[in-house]
Design a protein around this motif. Sequence first.
Motif, PDB file in Angstrom:
ATOM      1  N   THR A  51       0.721  -1.142   0.031  1.00 33.57           N
ATOM      2  CA  THR A  51      -0.110  -0.041  -0.095  1.00 33.57           C
ATOM      3  C   THR A  51       0.894   1.406   0.002  1.00 33.57           C
ATOM      4  OG1 THR A  51      -1.842  -1.065   1.193  1.00 33.57           O
ATOM      5  CG2 THR A  51      -1.802   1.236   1.015  1.00 33.57           C
ATOM      6  N   VAL A  52       1.984   1.367   0.897  1.00 31.87           N
ATOM      7  CA  VAL A  52       2.712   2.397   0.766  1.00 31.87           C
ATOM      8  C   VAL A  52       3.440   2.793  -0.455  1.00 31.87           C
ATOM      9  CG1 VAL A  52       4.808   3.356   1.931  1.00 31.87           C
ATOM     10  CG2 VAL A  52       3.040   2.268   3.594  1.00 31.87           C
ATOM     11  N   VAL A  53       4.002   1.526  -1.018  1.00 35.51           N
ATOM     12  CA  VAL A  53       4.588   1.731  -2.586  1.00 35.51           C
ATOM     13  C   VAL A  53       3.867   2.071  -3.230  1.00 35.51           C
ATOM     14  CG1 VAL A  53       5.987   0.429  -4.156  1.00 35.51           C
ATOM     15  CG2 VAL A  53       6.465   0.043  -1.733  1.00 35.51           C
ATOM     16  N   GLY A  54       2.778   1.536  -3.288  1.00 35.42           N
ATOM     17  CA  GLY A  54       1.415   2.204  -4.326  1.00 35.42           C
ATOM     18  C   GLY A  54       1.174   3.501  -4.416  1.00 35.42           C
ATOM     19  N   ASN A  55       0.776   3.924  -3.083  1.00 30.55           N
ATOM     20  CA  ASN A  55       0.677   5.461  -2.804  1.00 30.55           C
ATOM     21  C   ASN A  55       1.892   6.221  -3.175  1.00 30.55           C
ATOM     22  OD1 ASN A  55      -1.884   4.698  -2.073  1.00 30.55           O
ATOM     23  ND2 ASN A  55      -1.303   4.683   0.242  1.00 30.55           N
ATOM     24  N   THR A  56       2.986   5.907  -3.001  1.00 28.10           N
ATOM     25  CA  THR A  56       4.119   6.561  -3.216  1.00 28.10           C
ATOM     26  C   THR A  56       4.465   6.862  -4.678  1.00 28.10           C
ATOM     27  OG1 THR A  56       5.124   5.871  -1.249  1.00 28.10           O
ATOM     28  CG2 THR A  56       6.715   6.916  -2.730  1.00 28.10           C
ATOM     29  N   VAL A  57       4.209   5.622  -5.383  1.00 29.66           N
ATOM     30  CA  VAL A  57       4.175   5.675  -7.018  1.00 29.66           C
ATOM     31  C   VAL A  57       3.081   6.754  -7.533  1.00 29.66           C
ATOM     32  CG1 VAL A  57       3.963   4.505  -8.979  1.00 29.66           C
ATOM     33  CG2 VAL A  57       5.410   3.543  -7.025  1.00 29.66           C
ATOM     34  N   LYS A  58       1.770   6.477  -6.962  1.00 33.05           N
ATOM     35  CA  LYS A  58       0.814   7.245  -7.257  1.00 33.05           C
ATOM     36  C   LYS A  58       1.159   8.591  -7.286  1.00 33.05           C
ATOM     37  CE  LYS A  58      -4.234   7.843  -6.868  1.00 33.05           C
ATOM     38  NZ  LYS A  58      -5.418   7.337  -6.211  1.00 33.05           N
ATOM     39  N   PHE A  59       1.262   9.087  -6.136  1.00 34.36           N
ATOM     40  CA  PHE A  59       1.800  10.589  -5.849  1.00 34.36           C
ATOM     41  C   PHE A  59       2.936  10.970  -6.501  1.00 34.36           C
ATOM     42  CE2 PHE A  59       4.465  13.686  -3.546  1.00 34.36           C
ATOM     43  CZ  PHE A  59       3.500  14.485  -3.235  1.00 34.36           C
ATOM     44  N   GLY A  60       3.961  10.204  -7.092  1.00 35.75           N
ATOM     45  CA  GLY A  60       5.022  10.778  -7.723  1.00 35.75           C
ATOM     46  C   GLY A  60       4.669  10.767  -9.268  1.00 35.75           C
ATOM     47  N   LEU A  61       3.896   9.952  -9.489  1.00 37.33           N
ATOM     48  CA  LEU A  61       3.189  10.192 -11.035  1.00 37.33           C
ATOM     49  C   LEU A  61       2.410  11.350 -11.179  1.00 37.33           C
ATOM     50  CD1 LEU A  61       2.583   6.534 -12.124  1.00 37.33           C
ATOM     51  CD2 LEU A  61       4.400   7.982 -12.858  1.00 37.33           C
ATOM     52  N   THR A  62       1.366  11.734 -10.185  1.00 38.67           N
ATOM     53  CA  THR A  62       0.972  12.865 -10.125  1.00 38.67           C
ATOM     54  C   THR A  62       1.676  13.856 -10.145  1.00 38.67           C
ATOM     55  OG1 THR A  62      -0.866  11.781  -8.898  1.00 38.67           O
ATOM     56  CG2 THR A  62      -0.893  14.090  -8.939  1.00 38.67           C
ATOM     57  N   GLN A  63       2.432  14.320  -9.341  1.00 32.81           N
ATOM     58  CA  GLN A  63       3.524  15.272  -9.361  1.00 32.81           C
ATOM     59  C   GLN A  63       4.251  15.445 -10.848  1.00 32.81           C
ATOM     60  OE1 GLN A  63       3.489  17.444  -6.950  1.00 32.81           O
ATOM     61  NE2 GLN A  63       1.871  16.092  -6.356  1.00 32.81           N
ATOM     62  N   LEU A  64       4.703  14.338 -11.239  1.00 30.00           N
ATOM     63  CA  LEU A  64       5.392  14.546 -12.678  1.00 30.00           C
ATOM     64  C   LEU A  64       4.538  14.815 -13.656  1.00 30.00           C
ATOM     65  CD1 LEU A  64       7.720  13.837 -14.292  1.00 30.00           C
ATOM     66  CD2 LEU A  64       7.140  11.279 -14.424  1.00 30.00           C
ATOM     67  N   PHE A  65       3.305  14.429 -13.688  1.00 34.66           N
ATOM     68  CA  PHE A  65       2.116  14.965 -14.926  1.00 34.66           C
ATOM     69  C   PHE A  65       2.206  16.408 -14.473  1.00 34.66           C
ATOM     70  CE2 PHE A  65       0.929  10.233 -15.219  1.00 34.66           C
ATOM     71  CZ  PHE A  65       1.625  10.117 -16.439  1.00 34.66           C
ATOM     72  N   THR A  66       1.947  16.664 -13.374  1.00 37.42           N
ATOM     73  CA  THR A  66       1.618  18.308 -13.033  1.00 37.42           C
ATOM     74  C   THR A  66       2.707  19.077 -13.370  1.00 37.42           C
ATOM     75  OG1 THR A  66       0.340  17.585 -11.151  1.00 37.42           O
ATOM     76  CG2 THR A  66       1.231  19.943 -11.172  1.00 37.42           C
ATOM     77  N   ILE A  67       4.013  18.663 -13.006  1.00 34.54           N
ATOM     78  CA  ILE A  67       5.249  19.382 -13.828  1.00 34.54           C
ATOM     79  C   ILE A  67       5.232  19.389 -15.066  1.00 34.54           C
ATOM     80  CG2 ILE A  67       7.749  19.478 -13.646  1.00 34.54           C
ATOM     81  CD1 ILE A  67       7.467  18.318 -10.799  1.00 34.54           C
ATOM     82  N   LEU A  68       5.155  18.187 -15.736  1.00 34.10           N
ATOM     83  CA  LEU A  68       5.231  18.107 -17.183  1.00 34.10           C
ATOM     84  C   LEU A  68       4.106  18.871 -17.886  1.00 34.10           C
ATOM     85  CD1 LEU A  68       6.369  14.518 -18.021  1.00 34.10           C
ATOM     86  CD2 LEU A  68       7.429  16.456 -18.058  1.00 34.10           C
ATOM     87  N   GLY A  69       2.745  19.100 -17.189  1.00 40.75           N
ATOM     88  CA  GLY A  69       1.612  19.680 -17.665  1.00 40.75           C
ATOM     89  C   GLY A  69       1.903  21.312 -17.745  1.00 40.75           C
ATOM     90  N   SER A  70       2.703  21.654 -16.777  1.00 35.08           N
ATOM     91  CA  SER A  70       3.122  23.102 -16.765  1.00 35.08           C
ATOM     92  C   SER A  70       3.868  23.599 -17.503  1.00 35.08           C
ATOM     93  CB  SER A  70       3.164  23.300 -15.030  1.00 35.08           C
ATOM     94  OG  SER A  70       4.450  22.857 -15.002  1.00 35.08           O
ATOM     95  N   LEU A  71       4.518  22.621 -18.336  1.00 35.07           N
ATOM     96  CA  LEU A  71       5.723  23.256 -19.171  1.00 35.07           C
ATOM     97  C   LEU A  71       5.277  23.799 -20.556  1.00 35.07           C
ATOM     98  CD1 LEU A  71       8.412  20.450 -18.536  1.00 35.07           C
ATOM     99  CD2 LEU A  71       8.407  22.802 -17.578  1.00 35.07           C
TER     100      LEU A  71
END
Length: 71
Positions: A51-71
């Motif tokens: 659960t912790v690993v899954g939530n961490t990966v999900k959070f990281g991907l959300t942040q990555l898409f947010t950063i890439l979307g703002s470029l």
Amino acid sequence: MKNLELKNLGVQELNANEMSTIEGGGLIGNIFGVIGAVATTVGGVVNTVGTVVGNTVKFGLTQLFTILGSL
């Protein structure tokens, strides 16, 4: 040292067969009980880590898409 006579204290002697059947006792039953407890504990830890690993990966991907979307 004196011998303690347990029969005088109302203690009943049991043979090996009786000892293994009283209160679910016996070496094999105890081993299976310990294995079951360990498996339950390990299963709980694995679920928590998953659960912790899954939530961490999900959070990281959300942040990555947010950063890439703002470029």
